[in-house]
Motif scaffolding. Structure first.
Motif, short mmCIF file in Angstrom:
data_model
loop_
_atom_site.label_atom_id
_atom_site.label_comp_id
_atom_site.label_asym_id
_atom_site.label_seq_id
_atom_site.Cartn_x
_atom_site.Cartn_y
_atom_site.Cartn_z
N GLN A 188 -2.78 9.01 -4.52
CA GLN A 188 -3.65 8.21 -3.77
C GLN A 188 -5.20 7.43 -5.38
O GLN A 188 -5.32 7.67 -5.55
CB GLN A 188 -4.23 8.77 -2.30
N PHE A 189 -5.46 6.46 -4.42
CA PHE A 189 -6.65 5.73 -4.63
C PHE A 189 -8.27 7.08 -4.58
O PHE A 189 -8.50 6.61 -3.65
CB PHE A 189 -6.95 4.28 -3.93
N TRP A 219 -9.68 8.40 -1.86
CA TRP A 219 -9.39 7.25 -0.34
C TRP A 219 -7.71 7.65 0.24
O TRP A 219 -6.69 7.78 -0.37
CB TRP A 219 -9.19 5.77 -1.01
N LEU A 232 0.96 -1.10 -0.11
CA LEU A 232 -0.24 -0.27 0.06
C LEU A 232 1.06 1.27 0.20
O LEU A 232 1.06 2.54 -0.59
CB LEU A 232 -0.96 0.05 1.02
N ALA A 271 -9.68 1.99 -6.51
CA ALA A 271 -8.20 2.01 -7.17
C ALA A 271 -8.57 1.33 -8.14
O ALA A 271 -6.79 1.41 -8.97
CB ALA A 271 -7.20 1.22 -6.36
N TYR A 298 0.75 5.29 -1.75
CA TYR A 298 0.71 6.60 -1.48
C TYR A 298 1.77 6.93 -0.94
O TYR A 298 2.16 8.40 -0.76
CB TYR A 298 0.18 6.08 0.21
N THR A 321 -15.00 -3.25 0.90
CA THR A 321 -15.05 -2.14 0.61
C THR A 321 -16.39 -1.23 0.93
O THR A 321 -16.27 -0.81 1.66
CB THR A 321 -14.47 -2.03 -1.43
N SER A 380 -7.76 3.92 3.45
CA SER A 380 -7.32 2.61 2.69
C SER A 380 -7.06 1.65 3.68
O SER A 380 -6.90 0.26 3.77
CB SER A 380 -6.04 2.59 2.22
N PHE A 399 -7.85 -3.91 -1.48
CA PHE A 399 -7.60 -2.40 -1.95
C PHE A 399 -8.88 -1.52 -2.33
O PHE A 399 -9.64 -2.68 -2.75
CB PHE A 399 -6.45 -2.19 -3.20
N PRO A 400 -9.26 -0.94 -2.08
CA PRO A 400 -10.41 -0.05 -2.14
C PRO A 400 -10.79 -0.10 -3.68
O PRO A 400 -9.77 -0.26 -4.61
CB PRO A 400 -10.44 0.69 -1.41
N TRP A 414 -5.17 7.86 3.04
CA TRP A 414 -3.88 6.94 3.56
C TRP A 414 -5.10 5.81 4.96
O TRP A 414 -5.36 4.52 4.80
CB TRP A 414 -2.67 7.31 4.07
#
Lengths: 261, 283
Positions: free
Chosen positions: A54-55, A58, A45, A196, A49, A216, A63, A192-193, A60
């Motif tokens: 960033q996703f 989202w 991750l 992403a 970041y 998620t 996530s 991961f979300p 840090w």
């Protein structure tokens, strides 16, 4: 009726834990492994970041909530799913499924709840710690965590149903250890979300393999992004999948022709 | 007295004697490859699932392709997609499972009959792995074709040089990975949980081999450390060769060779010690 199942479950898990505790070294090994895999996931991750990317929206910490929930799922599958459902294969192969079918209890219940393996406990612990840590950083209220619990439980139920459906195909294909490996591989997407991923992946992981509903969506509920709608959605999915798994098992059993006959 | 035919007659057995070990090795190789190929093809459905369970790099492909579009990383999405497809391929050709089989053989005492044969038991495992690659090949070709059909922008054909070099790198990476896992497998002479050692090692391999991201996105110091370990040469090195990105070929080959020597020495030592320890339980 319920009381009987409850009593049986207590016996199942009591004996299973007693048996597993004979191998205490395994517990140390599994703690080390889940610690290592946690560090690796965090590192993965961080690679995103660390360079300022960033996703979508989202942060840090947000996530981290997803990663924590993913770790909880890993713990859940190591504790309940993997040990029980790998056994289905053995039962079918050796024909001992006969004895299960003869018992005056739901065979799906017997096959799904027979064993509880404490090897997943470290993952459950680390996942909880990660969610709590990220929540503290974000200043979440206790109510926020509580609101996430139903979606998480429904997620467990959905995952269990998917896994059981795959396990039931063992009636036809017998050796299907790898089918569960395929599912496990796809679940890795949950660390991961879902935001992403590119569009095609998002569609696949929402409608084909509902990974989005596992990690998620509980995270979104905890973070306070739409609650009631997600409760209903994840409950609907879980109930539908559970029902399908039950019907599928009944269907599969019609094709079961014991090993020696 | 004259022996007109003797010189050639004498030369022929000499040549045959010289060639005998080579011929024997060739025969063993051929027999083992064909036997294990037949075994593997028998479980085609299982094989397909094995291939599909290697989807891990494809998940990271999606997420990195999306990240590359932001322009905050030193590569574009097409390169990322090609890189992770190569990772997928390299993984398919370097899958190793010898520790599980070996552990079972030791625990159940099945190793004993193999020890009586005049061939080191390792070759049995080695050739079963190699022939499995051939049985797996059609599925891989199909999957890659499907991939390019879905995502034609990423299509590329490596140059002959790159193709040959990466084939060599993949073979060497497979040998090193086999050697490492077989070394851990030998621990089953002492413990019943040799697989746990391998699983822990595999965890490190997952995160440091370039499977989750190209090594170049690691922080500087991390990169420097990781390049001293064997991990990046198992995936990252062959994969970058395959997509034609610049890499230090000599260093890569030397690193694989160096780590192979270390593990070979350890392996042979453990083998000798282990055989003294082995009691042939259950046999």
């Amino acid at each position: 009726m319920m009381a009987r199942y409850w009593a049986v479950l207590r016996l199942f898990w009591g004996t299973a834990i007693a048996a597993e505790l004979e191998y205490r070294l395994n517990f140390l090994i599994s703690t080390l492994s889940s610690l290592g895999s946690l560090i690796g996931s965090l590192f993965g991750l961080f690679l995103f970041y660390g360079s300022g990317y960033q996703f979508q929206d989202w942060s840090w910490e947000e996530s981290l909530v997803v990663l924590g929930i993913f770790t909880l799922f890993q713990g859940f599958s190591a504790t309940v799913l993997a040990p029980n459902l790998n056994k289905i294969v053995t039962q079918v192969q050796e024909g001992t499924l006969d004895f299960v079918l003869l018992k005056p209890i739901s065979s799906q219940f017997w096959l799904s709840a027979r064993i509880l393996s404490p090897w997943g406990f470290p993952d459950l612990l680390f996942g909880t710690i990660m969610v709590l840590y990220a929540g503290l950083q974000l200043g979440l209220s206790p109510w926020a965590y509580l609101s996430g619990v139903p979606t998480l439980l429904f997620g467990f139920l959905s995952l269990y149903s998917l896994w059981f459906i795959l396990g039931a195909t063992s009636i036809w294909f017998v050796k299907i250890y790898n089918v569960t490996e395929v599912l496990r591989g796809l679940l890795d997407a949950g660390r991961f979300p879902i935001a992403a991923y590119p569009m095609a992946y998002r569609i696949f992981f929402t409608f084909v393999i509902p990974v989005a509903f596992l990690t998620t969506i509980p995270a979104q509920v905890v973070l306070g992004q739409g609650q009631v709608a997600w409760w209903i959605g994840s409950a609907g999915l879980a109930i539908a999948l559970l029902q399908i798994s039950h019907l599928f098992w009944r269907f599969a059993l019609r094709f079961y022709t014991s090993a020696s006959s | 007295m004259s022996y007109p035919t003797s010189p050639p007659a004498r030369r022929r057995p000499k040549l045959a004697i010289a060639l005998k070990p080579v011929l024997r090795v060739l025969t063993i190789t051929r027999v083992m490859l064909s036997v294990y190929y037949a075994y593997m093809v028998e479980y085609r459905a299982e094989l397909l699932f094995w291939v599909l369970s290697g989807t891990f790099p494809l998940i990271f492909m999606g997420i990195w392709a999306q990240a590359a579009q932001s322009g905050q990383f030193a590569f574009d999405s097409v390169t990322v997609v090609r890189y992770f497809l190569s990772v997928f391929l390299v993984r398919q050709f370097t899958v190793v499972w010898v520790v599980w089989e070996f552990e079972r053989e030791v625990v159940e005492g099945k190793l004993s009959p193999y020890l009586l044969q005049p061939v080191d038991p390792v070759w049995r495992h080695f050739f079963s792995h190699v022939s499995e690659r051939f049985a797996r090949l059609p599925f891989i070709v199909l999957l890659v074709a499907l991939f390019f059909a879905l995502y034609p922008q990423a299509f590329w054909v490596p140059s002959w040089g790159d193709a040959v070099l990466s084939a060599i790198a993949i073979s060497l990476a497979f040998c090193l990975r086999f050697l490492m896992q077989y070394t851990f497998a030998l621990l089953s002479f002492w413990t019943e949980r040799a697989t746990a050692v391998e699983q822990f090692w595999y965890l490190i391999y997952t995160f440091l081999s370039g499977m989750i991201a190209p090594i170049t996105v690691f922080p500087e110091t991390m990169q420097a450390i990781v390049l001293w370990t064997p991990f990046p040469y198992l995936i990252y090195f062959p994969a970058t060769l395959l997509i034609g990105e610049p890499t230090d070929i000599v260093k890569g080959i030397l690193a694989i060779a160096g780590w192979s020597l270390i593990f070979l020495a350890l392996n042979r030592w453990l083998w000798r010690q282990g055989l003294k320890q082995y009691s042939g339980m259950g046999a």
